[in-house]
Scaffold this active site. Structure first.
Site, PDB file in Angstrom:
ATOM      1  N   LYS A 155     -21.120  45.382 -16.365  1.00  0.00           N
ATOM      2  CA  LYS A 155     -19.788  44.810 -16.119  1.00  0.00           C
ATOM      3  C   LYS A 155     -19.995  43.368 -15.631  1.00  0.00           C
ATOM      4  CE  LYS A 155     -15.345  44.893 -14.567  1.00  0.00           C
ATOM      5  NZ  LYS A 155     -14.232  44.978 -15.518  1.00  0.00           N
ATOM      6  N   SER A 156     -19.160  42.442 -16.108  1.00  0.00           N
ATOM      7  CA  SER A 156     -19.330  41.040 -15.728  1.00  0.00           C
ATOM      8  C   SER A 156     -19.266  40.871 -14.216  1.00  0.00           C
ATOM      9  CB  SER A 156     -18.229  40.182 -16.346  1.00  0.00           C
ATOM     10  OG  SER A 156     -18.236  40.323 -17.743  1.00  0.00           O
ATOM     11  N   ASN A 216      -6.166  47.161 -21.554  1.00  0.00           N
ATOM     12  CA  ASN A 216      -6.594  47.123 -20.162  1.00  0.00           C
ATOM     13  C   ASN A 216      -6.424  45.733 -19.590  1.00  0.00           C
ATOM     14  OD1 ASN A 216      -9.283  45.655 -19.338  1.00  0.00           O
ATOM     15  ND2 ASN A 216      -9.542  46.336 -21.459  1.00  0.00           N
ATOM     16  N   GLY A 225      -9.056  42.960 -14.747  1.00  0.00           N
ATOM     17  CA  GLY A 225      -9.088  41.701 -13.994  1.00  0.00           C
ATOM     18  C   GLY A 225     -10.450  41.378 -13.401  1.00  0.00           C
ATOM     19  N   LEU A 226     -11.505  41.830 -14.108  1.00  0.00           N
ATOM     20  CA  LEU A 226     -12.873  41.489 -13.714  1.00  0.00           C
ATOM     21  C   LEU A 226     -13.220  41.862 -12.280  1.00  0.00           C
ATOM     22  CD1 LEU A 226     -13.517  38.061 -15.466  1.00  0.00           C
ATOM     23  CD2 LEU A 226     -14.685  40.214 -15.900  1.00  0.00           C
ATOM     24  N   CYS A 268     -12.786  36.607 -21.360  1.00  0.00           N
ATOM     25  CA  CYS A 268     -11.939  37.667 -20.811  1.00  0.00           C
ATOM     26  C   CYS A 268     -10.478  37.225 -20.889  1.00  0.00           C
ATOM     27  CB  CYS A 268     -12.304  37.977 -19.364  1.00  0.00           C
ATOM     28  SG  CYS A 268     -11.231  39.262 -18.674  1.00  0.00           S
ATOM     29  N   THR A 287     -11.671  41.660 -26.200  1.00  0.00           N
ATOM     30  CA  THR A 287     -10.422  42.340 -26.570  1.00  0.00           C
ATOM     31  C   THR A 287      -9.378  41.324 -27.017  1.00  0.00           C
ATOM     32  OG1 THR A 287      -9.737  42.226 -24.271  1.00  0.00           O
ATOM     33  CG2 THR A 287     -10.794  44.272 -24.980  1.00  0.00           C
ATOM     34  N   GLY A 305     -10.145  49.646 -28.875  1.00  0.00           N
ATOM     35  CA  GLY A 305      -9.950  50.911 -29.583  1.00  0.00           C
ATOM     36  C   GLY A 305     -10.060  50.686 -31.083  1.00  0.00           C
ATOM     37  N   GLY A 362     -13.793  48.211 -31.429  1.00  0.00           N
ATOM     38  CA  GLY A 362     -13.229  49.384 -32.093  1.00  0.00           C
ATOM     39  C   GLY A 362     -14.203  50.226 -32.890  1.00  0.00           C
TER      40      GLY A 362
END
Lengths: 307, 301
Positions: free
Chosen positions: A45-46, A69, A72-73, A129, A199, A223, A250
């Site tokens: 995770k960042s 989603n 928010g990092l 992001c 995303t 997805g 996806g």
């Protein structure tokens, strides 16, 4: 015999499936778990210089073939993250990719330099992001800002012998006019690889509540619905840029992974499939191998579009 | 979803117990308790969208807890599962399912601004629920003991009801700091403890649990409450050679096993749990030692 191995900027993976950043990668235990489940590499995770709490809930909605989603990092900050990456590097048994995020180029540089102490196989810049900027302000929004960021961080890492050899990847967003050009400029600036895509900015409205469902109003769509967008982006990058690509968005089956490789990726990231599949890595890996056997592909690098 | 390619190479990965073992246990649990097990398969989950729910009945269960009955039928929400409860404009929080008959019930403790706002909902007010989510408790044997601390007793009361309807012998230990924080008793025999002795036996749940385990043979002890209490319960059960199951929670964001925030090491409380075997929990170095905050920082208990 099929050979599932692949190489990313000199880093060898026993299979091309990579745990995507932001998906079950918040600590060493989760990264090790993804490796045990069959990932060829795992991305954390960042993390940012300072701890971030992220957005309030609701941070997720899911419907059919997509989910949104806006986490928010959230992350405990790079100082805590160093320990997690060290532990993952020691025990995952597969290459660990450390994702870093910063609000400015100097923040990115400092965070990358610090996380390099943990000796990840690759450092990935989360330049895309969608949930922490207003639209249009991501580093990966323009070739100029993306390549400027890549150059700054690469220069910083090259300044020290201990960090000079760590390959630097930059993660790009799909919502740009010319993603191929952005990737090309990043290559010229010294990036060692491209991760694509992040995303897609999106929103969901609950018509009974007459409210956006996500607390942040907007979120990132992932997805299976994201796959065609991701394929087009990776294909467009491959046309202009010769760097290794971790392609994702996806991917939910072995054939999806094959499509991503045909689009031009060297490895395939897996994210939302952990929701859709009971054992995403094991199953998708077995399906990809089956596809290769059926279609007569001996190596991952053979999986290409027909010329 | 099973692939035909079962190679020897795959065997190594199968050695890891979770999450499939948990999933299988949950399926068995569904069967044994008379629920439609197919609804528990992740692949059959088509959406995780909020459902609008109207509060049709509200009871102040104690000084801290409102018991809300909602106009939502969620017959397959099993004991130990949870829903993400939301009032627009506020955070969304996981709430364990307290009962599904006659319709969905949530026991909401005023623990923070969000749960306070949920607990303050009046009859006729609207809230939203997303679920059911997570792994339920699974049945072990024919004689169960519930050990609840504070509002943690809510899902156990539901489990006790379902168990007794299926012919299980059930006793409950219900503890709280004082009389005003006690939950209503469950069906079957109840033992009550309060830290200050204002009702029942003075002391914590261990004061009753130890002698019960020494004098009777239970097949499984189910526990929900403060984590250090559950740890003590799991340890004493292990000492007595009795199976235990706990409900362990970490700060939750997505609730569907994607974001990874609610991890306790490599274990995700939203999809691998909240229900967890006591010995598995004790083997996790984070259990009872630290949890994580909104940023994911480790916070010591």
């Amino acid at each position: 015999m099929t050979d599932l191995s692949t190489t990313l900027a000199g880093v060898k993976l026993n299979n091309p499936l990579v745990l995507a950043s932001g998906v079950r990668g918040n600590n060493a235990g989760l990264l090790i778990r993804a490796a045990m489940e069959g990932a060829g590499a795992v991305t954390s995770k960042s993390c940012s210089l300072q701890p971030r709490e992220g957005h309030p809930n609701p941070t997720m909605m899911q419907k059919g073939d997509f989910m949104l989603n806006a986490i928010g990092l959230s992350n405990p900050g790079v100082e805590d993250e160093i320990g997690e990456i060290k532990e993952a590097v020691a025990h995952a048994g597969v290459p660990v990719i450390a994702s870093v995020y910063g609000g400015s180029a100097p923040d990115f540089e400092k965070t990358a330099e610090m996380i390099a102490q943990a000796k990840p196989a690759i450092i990935e810049l989360d330049a895309s992001c969608p949930n922490v900027h207003r639209e249009g302000e991501m580093f990966s929004s323009s070739a100029q800002s993306a390549s400027g960021l890549a150059r700054a961080v690469k220069t910083r890492l090259k300044a020290q012998a201990k960090t000079a050899s760590i390959p630097l990847f930059i993660k790009l967003a799909p919502n740009v006019p010319d993603i191929g050009q952005i990737a090309l400029e990043c290559q010229k600036a010294g990036a060692d690889g491209i991760t694509a895509i992040n995303t897609m900015p999106a929103m969901w409205i609950d018509v009974r509540a007459r409210k956006p469902v996500l607390a942040n109003q907007y979120g990132g769509l992932s997805g299976p619905a994201l796959l065609p967008i991701a394929l087009r982006c990776v294909h467009a990058i491959r046309k202009k840029c010769s760097l290794p690509i971790i392609g994702g968005g996806g991917v939910n089956s072995g054939e999806d992974a094959a499509a991503m490789l045909m689009a031009g990726a060297n490895a395939v990231s897996i994210g939302s499939a952990v929701y859709y599949r009971r054992n995403a890595f094991g199953e998708i890996r077995a399906e990809l191998q089956e596809f290769m056997q059926e279609e007569g592909f001996a190596r991952v690098s053979d999986i290409r579009l027909e010329e | 979803m099973k692939t035909s390619a079962k190679k020897t190479k795959e065997k190594k990965r199968e050695a890891r117990p979770e999450p499939r073992q948990m999933e299988n246990a949950a399926l068995e649990s569904a069967d044994a308790l008379g629920f439609d097990a197919s609804l528990l398969l992740r692949s059959s989950v088509s959406s995780s969208l909020p459902i609008r729910a109207k509060v049709v009945k509200k009871e102040e269960e104690n000084d801290l807890v409102s018991l809300l009955t909602l106009d939502v039928q969620m017959p397959n929400a099993m004991p130990g599962q949870f829903v993400m409860a939301w009032r627009p404009g506020m955070d969304e929080k996981p709430m364990s399912v307290a009962e599904v008959k006659p319709s969905l019930q949530l026991a909401i403790a005023r623990a923070g601004p969000c749960s306070e706002r949920l607990a303050d909902a009046k009859v006729g007010d609207t809230i939203y629920v997303r679920g059911p989510l997570g792994k339920p408790f699974w049945p072990v044997g024919r004689k169960w003991l519930m050990v609840g601390g504070g509002y943690g007793f809510a899902p156990l009361r539901y489990l006790a009801r379902v168990g007794m309807e299926n012919g299980i012998e059930v006793e409950s230990v219900c503890g709280a700091r004082n009389k005003g924080l006690l939950m209503r008793p469950g069906p079957g025999k109840n033992h009550v403890t309060t830290d200050d002795g204002s009702e029942g036996k003075k002391g914590n749940v261990m004061a009753v649990l130890q002698p019960l385990l020494s004098s009777q043979k239970f097949d499984c002890v189910y526990s929900c409450g403060p984590e250090r209490m559950m740890k003590a319960v799991a340890e004493v059960c292990k000492k007595h050679g009795v199976k235990s199951q706990l409900s362990v929670e970490r700060y939750m964001k997505c609730g569907i096993g994607v974001c990874g925030h609610c991890a306790m090491g490599g274990w995700l409380s939203c999809v691998d749990g909240p229900s967890i075997d006591g010995e598995e929990a004790l083997a996790n170095p984070a259990f009872g030692v630290y949890h994580t905050d909104r940023a994911g920082r480790k916070i010591k208990y």
